[in-house]
Design an enzyme around this catalytic site. Structure first.
Site, PDB file in Angstrom:
ATOM      1  N   ASP A  47      -0.889  10.196  -7.783  1.00 34.63           N
ATOM      2  CA  ASP A  47       0.110   9.348  -7.341  1.00 34.63           C
ATOM      3  C   ASP A  47       0.958   8.678  -8.134  1.00 34.63           C
ATOM      4  OD1 ASP A  47      -0.770  10.409  -4.887  1.00 34.63           O
ATOM      5  OD2 ASP A  47      -0.864   8.387  -3.782  1.00 34.63           O
ATOM      6  N   ASP A  48       2.388   8.469  -7.757  1.00 34.15           N
ATOM      7  CA  ASP A  48       3.187   7.561  -8.619  1.00 34.15           C
ATOM      8  C   ASP A  48       3.971   8.028  -9.922  1.00 34.15           C
ATOM      9  OD1 ASP A  48       2.171   5.752  -6.597  1.00 34.15           O
ATOM     10  OD2 ASP A  48       1.012   4.604  -7.936  1.00 34.15           O
ATOM     11  N   HIS A  98       6.439  10.741  -2.163  1.00 36.95           N
ATOM     12  CA  HIS A  98       5.939   9.386  -2.219  1.00 36.95           C
ATOM     13  C   HIS A  98       6.905   8.506  -1.902  1.00 36.95           C
ATOM     14  CE1 HIS A  98       2.194   7.168  -2.592  1.00 36.95           C
ATOM     15  NE2 HIS A  98       2.432   6.619  -3.730  1.00 36.95           N
ATOM     16  N   HIS A 102       8.435   3.407  -4.098  1.00 33.69           N
ATOM     17  CA  HIS A 102       7.356   2.827  -3.733  1.00 33.69           C
ATOM     18  C   HIS A 102       7.187   1.450  -2.732  1.00 33.69           C
ATOM     19  CE1 HIS A 102       3.137   1.947  -4.457  1.00 33.69           C
ATOM     20  NE2 HIS A 102       2.806   3.327  -4.631  1.00 33.69           N
ATOM     21  N   HIS A 191      -4.111   8.441 -10.222  1.00 31.63           N
ATOM     22  CA  HIS A 191      -2.871   7.944 -10.442  1.00 31.63           C
ATOM     23  C   HIS A 191      -2.205   8.393 -12.004  1.00 31.63           C
ATOM     24  CE1 HIS A 191      -4.237   5.309  -7.042  1.00 31.63           C
ATOM     25  NE2 HIS A 191      -2.708   5.342  -6.787  1.00 31.63           N
TER      26      HIS A 191
END
Length: 240
Positions: A47-48, A98, A102, A191
């Site tokens: 993620d991210d 995603h 965020h 991540h």
């Protein structure tokens, strides 16, 4: 005393209503956090990112180990580092959305949620096909978030194992958490949105140790195909 009792009840009711309207990693029919299967298959999710240092290090490990993962990317980071998303696609990894920046989606209006999707999709579509998987930031969602995601053609994916690598614990702690909690059908959360992270080093060890236990690695979409509950239901109903 009566006033105090009413205050306690009011607080309890407020908490209960909050838990209904905003969920975090709730295991329900609206989201997928793992797949029921007896096959020793698991999915690695990242993620991210992309990030200018963490992402290439993770990609190098996955390439060396011949493993494909699912990257849930942020639109704003794709705009900053489009070449790394292009490399993820070239290496055969799966791309999920995603959001763009965020933000916690349950705190936003429907228009703001849609804008997060719009901007993320615009960034991704410049390089890759539109994703079909979506992971809400922090795992936070409510009915509104789920409905908007579904209307846009997304399956909402959470996770079943979280070693909290983003908090930069020692590498062995990340590895231990994954190895302790692993089960067939697990979805592992990692991540690549910041640097430094223990993730690249931990990832190589995790892959090696799980392979020693007989596990195979698939993308999230591939993991869905191992859903034995759904497969059993299809057979009972005469469809395949």
């Amino acid at each position: 005393m009566k006033r105090r009792y009413l205050m306690v009840c009011t607080i309890a009711l407020t908490v209960a209503l909050a838990s209904v309207s905003e969920k975090h990693l709730s295991d329900d029919a609206q989201t997928i956090s793992k797949v029921p299967t007896t096959h020793k298959v698991v999915a690695l999710t990242i993620d991210d990112g992309p990030n200018y240092k963490a992402t290439p290090e993770i990609l190098a490990v996955l390439r060396e180990k011949h493993v494909r993962a699912t990257f849930f990317v942020l639109g704003q980071n794709v705009e900053r580092f489009p070449d790394f998303l292009a490399q993820e696609v070239a290496d055969g990894h799966e791309i999920g959305a995603h959001t763009y920046s965020h933000l916690s989606l349950p705190k936003l209006s429907p228009q703001e949620i849609s804008e997060e999707f719009d901007k993320a999709e615009k960034a991704i579509l410049a390089i890759a096909p539109k994703p079909t998987l979506f992971r809400p930031p922090g795992g936070f969602y409510n009915t509104q978030v789920i409905e908007i995601a579904r209307q846009r053609g997304y399956t909402v994916v959470l996770w079943s194992i979280d070693p909290k690598d983003w908090s930069c614990p020692p590498t062995d702690r990340v590895v231990e958490k994954v190895l302790t909690d692993i089960k067939p059908g697990s979805i592992i959360l990692l991540h690549d949105g910041q640097y430094p992270l223990p993730t690249p080093k931990a990832l190589g060890i995790i892959i090696d140790r799980l392979r020693e236990r007989g596990y195979e690695f698939v993308t999230v979409s591939e993991l869905f195909q191992y859903n034995e509950v759904r497969h059993s239901f299809s057979l009972v109903n005469g469809s395949f």
